[in-house]
Enzyme design. Structure first.
Site, PDB file in Angstrom:
ATOM      1  N   GLY A  13       0.813  -1.219   0.000  1.00 51.44           N
ATOM      2  CA  GLY A  13       0.000   0.000   0.000  1.00 51.44           C
ATOM      3  C   GLY A  13       0.841   1.261   0.000  1.00 51.44           C
ATOM      4  N   ALA A  14       1.954   1.227  -0.733  1.00 52.95           N
ATOM      5  CA  ALA A  14       2.947   2.307  -0.642  1.00 52.95           C
ATOM      6  C   ALA A  14       2.787   3.395  -1.689  1.00 52.95           C
ATOM      7  CB  ALA A  14       4.353   1.715  -0.733  1.00 52.95           C
ATOM      8  N   SER A  15       1.699   3.386  -2.433  1.00 52.74           N
ATOM      9  CA  SER A  15       1.554   4.373  -3.510  1.00 52.74           C
ATOM     10  C   SER A  15       1.062   5.728  -3.027  1.00 52.74           C
ATOM     11  CB  SER A  15       0.600   3.837  -4.588  1.00 52.74           C
ATOM     12  OG  SER A  15      -0.675   3.559  -4.042  1.00 52.74           O
ATOM     13  N   ARG A  16       0.654   5.824  -1.766  1.00 54.29           N
ATOM     14  CA  ARG A  16       0.207   7.113  -1.228  1.00 54.29           C
ATOM     15  C   ARG A  16       0.141   7.037   0.296  1.00 54.29           C
ATOM     16  NH1 ARG A  16      -4.430   4.914  -3.886  1.00 54.29           N
ATOM     17  NH2 ARG A  16      -3.827   6.130  -5.699  1.00 54.29           N
ATOM     18  N   GLY A  17      -0.147   8.152   0.928  1.00 45.87           N
ATOM     19  CA  GLY A  17      -0.408   8.184   2.363  1.00 45.87           C
ATOM     20  C   GLY A  17       0.758   7.772   3.239  1.00 45.87           C
ATOM     21  N   ILE A  18       0.457   7.015   4.273  1.00 46.81           N
ATOM     22  CA  ILE A  18       1.459   6.621   5.265  1.00 46.81           C
ATOM     23  C   ILE A  18       2.528   5.724   4.654  1.00 46.81           C
ATOM     24  CG2 ILE A  18       1.830   5.348   7.415  1.00 46.81           C
ATOM     25  CD1 ILE A  18      -0.997   6.302   8.271  1.00 46.81           C
ATOM     26  N   GLY A  19       2.126   4.793   3.800  1.00 48.64           N
ATOM     27  CA  GLY A  19       3.108   3.905   3.161  1.00 48.64           C
ATOM     28  C   GLY A  19       4.123   4.683   2.353  1.00 48.64           C
ATOM     29  N   ASP A  70      -1.406  -7.151  -5.450  1.00 44.56           N
ATOM     30  CA  ASP A  70      -2.688  -7.380  -4.805  1.00 44.56           C
ATOM     31  C   ASP A  70      -2.421  -8.332  -3.645  1.00 44.56           C
ATOM     32  OD1 ASP A  70      -5.214  -8.118  -3.966  1.00 44.56           O
ATOM     33  OD2 ASP A  70      -5.999  -8.470  -5.985  1.00 44.56           O
ATOM     34  N   TYR A 164     -15.331  -3.963  10.530  1.00 42.33           N
ATOM     35  CA  TYR A 164     -14.008  -3.377  10.278  1.00 42.33           C
ATOM     36  C   TYR A 164     -13.082  -3.619  11.456  1.00 42.33           C
ATOM     37  CZ  TYR A 164     -10.444   0.270   9.731  1.00 42.33           C
ATOM     38  OH  TYR A 164      -9.248   0.953   9.633  1.00 42.33           O
TER      39      TYR A 164
END
Length: 275
Positions: A13-19, A70, A164
């Site tokens: 999940g490194a394409s944006r945000g915290i990653g 994925d 969740y």
């Protein structure tokens, strides 16, 4: 000062945000970053792809490998780990950052939606961790870091969005369980969660855009992650860590520069954190 120079980090999940922010913080040390996420093409509403982050990593002083991933796909994960190890000579650190969010009650949550968030959050964390372990066993000072909350069984956290919550607490149980399973191997496993909400696309689109002003930037999570991942794996493992508390214990006293809105005096406490 402890550094991640020449370490190889596999971040989901490194394409944006915290990653993305964790990747850029490690890049400034001269680390090797595997930017693993589904976003390999521009999204009309969400900024960032694995390729744009890879370019940022290189510009910041690190080495990058962009992989479309994925975390639900067993073969995709195995192939990605093998590709990363071949490119950089191994894997030192796994950051389980990929996650899906849906804040609905049990009655509001379609089972297919639950299957999706469960497969990404809990199953994805297990799959990526299990696949990374053989590589981590060969590393010096190996770490698994999972971005999930402390397990807070307060009734206020159980009624609102239990589907969740089950998936996020599942991630944390895996982090704690792996710490014990892998202790004799010298592989650390910890969970990290923010004290306040973090200004990311999840906040803007999945929750409430107004919360951005009451949030901190992802930099605080990246700094906390850096501190954890440069720690002795045999000395720090099996913990549910909170970004602010961890940094304060390391001597940080000024948190003003982490505010997304410098004028905000009412930061929003994140989920599962009691005031």
């Amino acid at each position: 000062m402890p550094t991640l120079k020449d370490k190889t980090l596999f971040i989901t999940g490194a394409s944006r945000g915290i990653g993305r922010e964790i990747a850029l913080r490690a890049a400034r040390d001269g680390a090797n970053l595997v930017i693993a996420a589904k976003s390999d093409a521009p999204h009309p509403k969400l900024p960032g792809t694995i390729h744009s982050v890879a370019e940022e990593v290189e510009a910041a002083g690190g080495k990058a490998l962009a992989i479309k991933l994925d975390v639900r796909d067993d073969g995709n994960v195995a192939e990605a780990m093998a590709q990363a190890a071949e490119r950089f000579g191994g894997i030192d650190i796994l950051v389980n950052n990929a996650s899906a969010i849906f804040l609905g009650t049990a009655q509001q949550t379609d089972i297919k939606r639950f299957d999706l968030i469960q497969s990404i959050n809990t199953r994805g964390t297990l799959l990526c961790s299990k696949t990374a372990i053989p590589y981590l066993k060969q590393a010096e000072n190996p770490h698994i870091l999972t971005l999930s909350p402390p397990i807070n069984l307060g009734k206020n956290w159980l009624g609102g969005y239990i589907p969740y919550t089950v998936t996020k607490y599942g991630m944390t149980l895996l982090a704690l369980g792996l710490a014990e399973e892998l202790r004799d191997c010298g592989i650390a496993s910890n969970a990290l969660w923010p004290q306040t909400t973090i200004a990311t696309a999840a906040i803007e689109f999945a929750l409430d855009k107004a919360l951005l002003q009451r949030s901190r930037t992802p930099a605080i999570m990246a700094d906390a992650a850096h501190g954890i991942l440069t720690s002795d794996a045999k000395a720090l493992s099996g913990e549910c860590l909170i970004d602010e508390s961890f940094l304060r214990a390391r001597g940080v006293t000024d948190f003003e520069h982490y505010k997304n809105d410098p004028a905000c005096e009412d930061l929003m406490i994140d989920l599962y954190i009691d005031p």
